[in-house]
Motif scaffolding. Sequence first.
Motif, mmCIF file in Angstrom:
data_model
loop_
_atom_site.group_PDB
_atom_site.id
_atom_site.type_symbol
_atom_site.label_atom_id
_atom_site.label_comp_id
_atom_site.label_asym_id
_atom_site.label_seq_id
_atom_site.Cartn_x
_atom_site.Cartn_y
_atom_site.Cartn_z
ATOM 1 N N VAL A 1 3.044 14.720 -11.434
ATOM 2 C CA VAL A 1 3.382 14.865 -12.854
ATOM 3 C C VAL A 1 2.193 15.425 -13.632
ATOM 4 O O VAL A 1 2.341 16.326 -14.459
ATOM 5 C CB VAL A 1 3.851 13.512 -13.446
ATOM 6 C CG1 VAL A 1 3.916 13.557 -14.966
ATOM 7 C CG2 VAL A 1 5.198 13.117 -12.857
ATOM 8 N N ILE A 2 1.005 14.913 -13.363
ATOM 9 C CA ILE A 2 -0.189 15.409 -14.061
ATOM 10 C C ILE A 2 -0.467 16.855 -13.675
ATOM 11 O O ILE A 2 -0.797 17.684 -14.534
ATOM 12 C CB ILE A 2 -1.395 14.498 -13.755
ATOM 13 C CG1 ILE A 2 -1.201 13.158 -14.447
ATOM 14 C CG2 ILE A 2 -2.706 15.142 -14.185
ATOM 15 C CD1 ILE A 2 -2.206 12.095 -14.074
ATOM 16 N N LYS A 3 -0.302 17.201 -12.400
ATOM 17 C CA LYS A 3 -0.503 18.583 -11.967
ATOM 18 C C LYS A 3 0.507 19.498 -12.640
ATOM 19 O O LYS A 3 0.160 20.587 -13.119
ATOM 20 C CB LYS A 3 -0.371 18.679 -10.454
ATOM 21 C CG LYS A 3 -0.654 20.055 -9.913
ATOM 22 C CD LYS A 3 -0.591 20.059 -8.391
ATOM 23 C CE LYS A 3 -1.055 21.373 -7.864
ATOM 24 N NZ LYS A 3 -0.052 22.285 -7.488
ATOM 25 N N LEU A 4 1.755 19.081 -12.707
ATOM 26 C CA LEU A 4 2.785 19.871 -13.371
ATOM 27 C C LEU A 4 2.453 20.056 -14.849
ATOM 28 O O LEU A 4 2.591 21.157 -15.393
ATOM 29 C CB LEU A 4 4.151 19.191 -13.222
ATOM 30 C CG LEU A 4 5.345 19.899 -13.841
ATOM 31 C CD1 LEU A 4 5.610 21.207 -13.115
ATOM 32 C CD2 LEU A 4 6.569 19.007 -13.794
ATOM 33 N N TYR A 5 1.988 19.007 -15.491
ATOM 34 C CA TYR A 5 1.608 19.082 -16.903
ATOM 35 C C TYR A 5 0.512 20.114 -17.106
ATOM 36 O O TYR A 5 0.610 20.981 -17.982
ATOM 37 C CB TYR A 5 1.147 17.705 -17.396
ATOM 38 C CG TYR A 5 0.562 17.740 -18.791
ATOM 39 C CD1 TYR A 5 1.376 17.809 -19.907
ATOM 40 C CD2 TYR A 5 -0.820 17.708 -18.964
ATOM 41 C CE1 TYR A 5 0.834 17.845 -21.179
ATOM 42 C CE2 TYR A 5 -1.377 17.741 -20.226
ATOM 43 C CZ TYR A 5 -0.549 17.810 -21.340
ATOM 44 O OH TYR A 5 -1.093 17.856 -22.595
ATOM 45 N N SER B 1 0.832 -1.205 0.000
ATOM 46 C CA SER B 1 0.000 0.000 0.000
ATOM 47 C C SER B 1 0.864 1.252 0.000
ATOM 48 O O SER B 1 0.519 2.253 -0.638
ATOM 49 C CB SER B 1 -0.954 0.005 1.189
ATOM 50 O OG SER B 1 -0.244 0.089 2.401
ATOM 51 N N LEU B 2 1.996 1.230 0.693
ATOM 52 C CA LEU B 2 2.918 2.375 0.649
ATOM 53 C C LEU B 2 3.508 2.565 -0.744
ATOM 54 O O LEU B 2 3.679 3.701 -1.202
ATOM 55 C CB LEU B 2 4.026 2.197 1.688
ATOM 56 C CG LEU B 2 3.608 2.365 3.146
ATOM 57 C CD1 LEU B 2 4.760 1.982 4.077
ATOM 58 C CD2 LEU B 2 3.131 3.774 3.427
ATOM 59 N N ALA B 3 3.815 1.467 -1.425
ATOM 60 C CA ALA B 3 4.339 1.566 -2.789
ATOM 61 C C ALA B 3 3.287 2.154 -3.730
ATOM 62 O O ALA B 3 3.593 3.022 -4.563
ATOM 63 C CB ALA B 3 4.800 0.189 -3.278
ATOM 64 N N GLY C 1 2.999 5.828 -3.093
ATOM 65 C CA GLY C 1 4.125 6.557 -3.677
ATOM 66 C C GLY C 1 3.967 6.757 -5.173
ATOM 67 O O GLY C 1 4.181 7.865 -5.686
ATOM 68 N N VAL C 2 3.599 5.713 -5.879
ATOM 69 C CA VAL C 2 3.404 5.824 -7.329
ATOM 70 C C VAL C 2 2.255 6.784 -7.634
ATOM 71 O O VAL C 2 2.349 7.617 -8.542
ATOM 72 C CB VAL C 2 3.151 4.432 -7.947
ATOM 73 C CG1 VAL C 2 2.701 4.539 -9.391
ATOM 74 C CG2 VAL C 2 4.399 3.575 -7.832
ATOM 75 N N ASP C 3 1.179 6.713 -6.868
ATOM 76 C CA ASP C 3 0.041 7.606 -7.065
ATOM 77 C C ASP C 3 0.444 9.058 -6.832
ATOM 78 O O ASP C 3 0.040 9.952 -7.588
ATOM 79 C CB ASP C 3 -1.094 7.209 -6.125
ATOM 80 C CG ASP C 3 -2.319 8.080 -6.304
ATOM 81 O OD1 ASP C 3 -2.821 8.148 -7.449
ATOM 82 O OD2 ASP C 3 -2.782 8.671 -5.306
#
Length: 67
Positions: free
Chosen positions: A55-59, A42-44, A47-49
Amino acid sequence: MAGLINYVQESYNELKNHVTWTPLPEAQRLMVVVAVFSILFSLAIWGVDTVFSNVIKLYFDKIVGTN
Protein backbone atom coordinates in the motif's frame (compact mmCIF):
# COMPACT_ATOMS: atom_id res chain seq x y z
CA MET A 1 28.59 -12.00 51.62
CA ALA A 2 26.74 -14.15 54.14
CA GLY A 3 23.46 -12.70 52.88
CA LEU A 4 24.21 -13.85 49.34
CA ILE A 5 25.09 -17.38 50.48
CA ASN A 6 21.92 -17.52 52.57
CA TYR A 7 19.86 -16.32 49.59
CA VAL A 8 21.32 -19.01 47.30
CA GLN A 9 20.72 -21.75 49.91
CA GLU A 10 17.12 -20.68 50.49
CA SER A 11 16.49 -20.42 46.74
CA TYR A 12 17.86 -23.92 46.17
CA ASN A 13 15.75 -25.28 49.03
CA GLU A 14 12.65 -23.59 47.62
CA LEU A 15 13.22 -25.03 44.14
CA LYS A 16 13.99 -28.52 45.44
CA ASN A 17 11.25 -28.91 48.04
CA HIS A 18 8.40 -26.49 47.34
CA VAL A 19 8.10 -26.04 43.57
CA THR A 20 5.72 -28.29 41.66
CA TRP A 21 7.26 -29.03 38.29
CA THR A 22 5.14 -29.69 35.22
CA PRO A 23 5.28 -33.34 34.11
CA LEU A 24 7.44 -33.88 31.00
CA PRO A 25 4.59 -35.03 28.66
CA GLU A 26 2.54 -31.94 29.51
CA ALA A 27 5.56 -29.66 29.08
CA GLN A 28 6.21 -31.19 25.65
CA ARG A 29 2.57 -30.72 24.63
CA LEU A 30 2.61 -27.10 25.77
CA MET A 31 5.87 -26.50 23.90
CA VAL A 32 4.24 -27.71 20.68
CA VAL A 33 1.26 -25.40 21.28
CA VAL A 34 3.58 -22.43 21.81
CA ALA A 35 5.63 -23.29 18.71
CA VAL A 36 2.53 -23.60 16.48
CA PHE A 37 1.08 -20.36 17.83
CA SER A 38 4.39 -18.56 17.30
CA ILE A 39 4.59 -19.73 13.69
CA LEU A 40 1.00 -18.71 12.97
CA PHE A 41 1.46 -15.33 14.64
CA SER A 42 4.67 -14.64 12.70
CA LEU A 43 2.90 -15.53 9.43
CA ALA A 44 0.07 -13.14 10.32
CA ILE A 45 2.54 -10.33 11.06
CA TRP A 46 4.38 -11.06 7.80
CA GLY A 47 1.08 -10.86 5.90
CA VAL A 48 0.08 -7.54 7.45
CA ASP A 49 3.58 -6.15 6.84
CA THR A 50 3.44 -7.23 3.19
CA VAL A 51 0.05 -5.59 2.67
CA PHE A 52 1.15 -2.33 4.32
CA SER A 53 4.39 -2.32 2.31
CA ASN A 54 2.47 -2.73 -0.94
CA VAL A 55 0.00 0.00 0.00
CA ILE A 56 2.80 2.43 0.86
CA LYS A 57 4.67 1.55 -2.34
CA LEU A 58 1.50 2.08 -4.37
CA TYR A 59 0.93 5.43 -2.65
CA PHE A 60 4.42 6.68 -3.41
CA ASP A 61 4.39 5.32 -6.98
CA LYS A 62 0.97 6.70 -7.96
CA ILE A 63 0.36 9.73 -5.76
CA VAL A 64 3.77 11.16 -5.01
CA GLY A 65 5.36 10.05 -8.28
CA THR A 66 2.95 12.16 -10.41
CA ASN A 67 4.04 15.48 -8.90
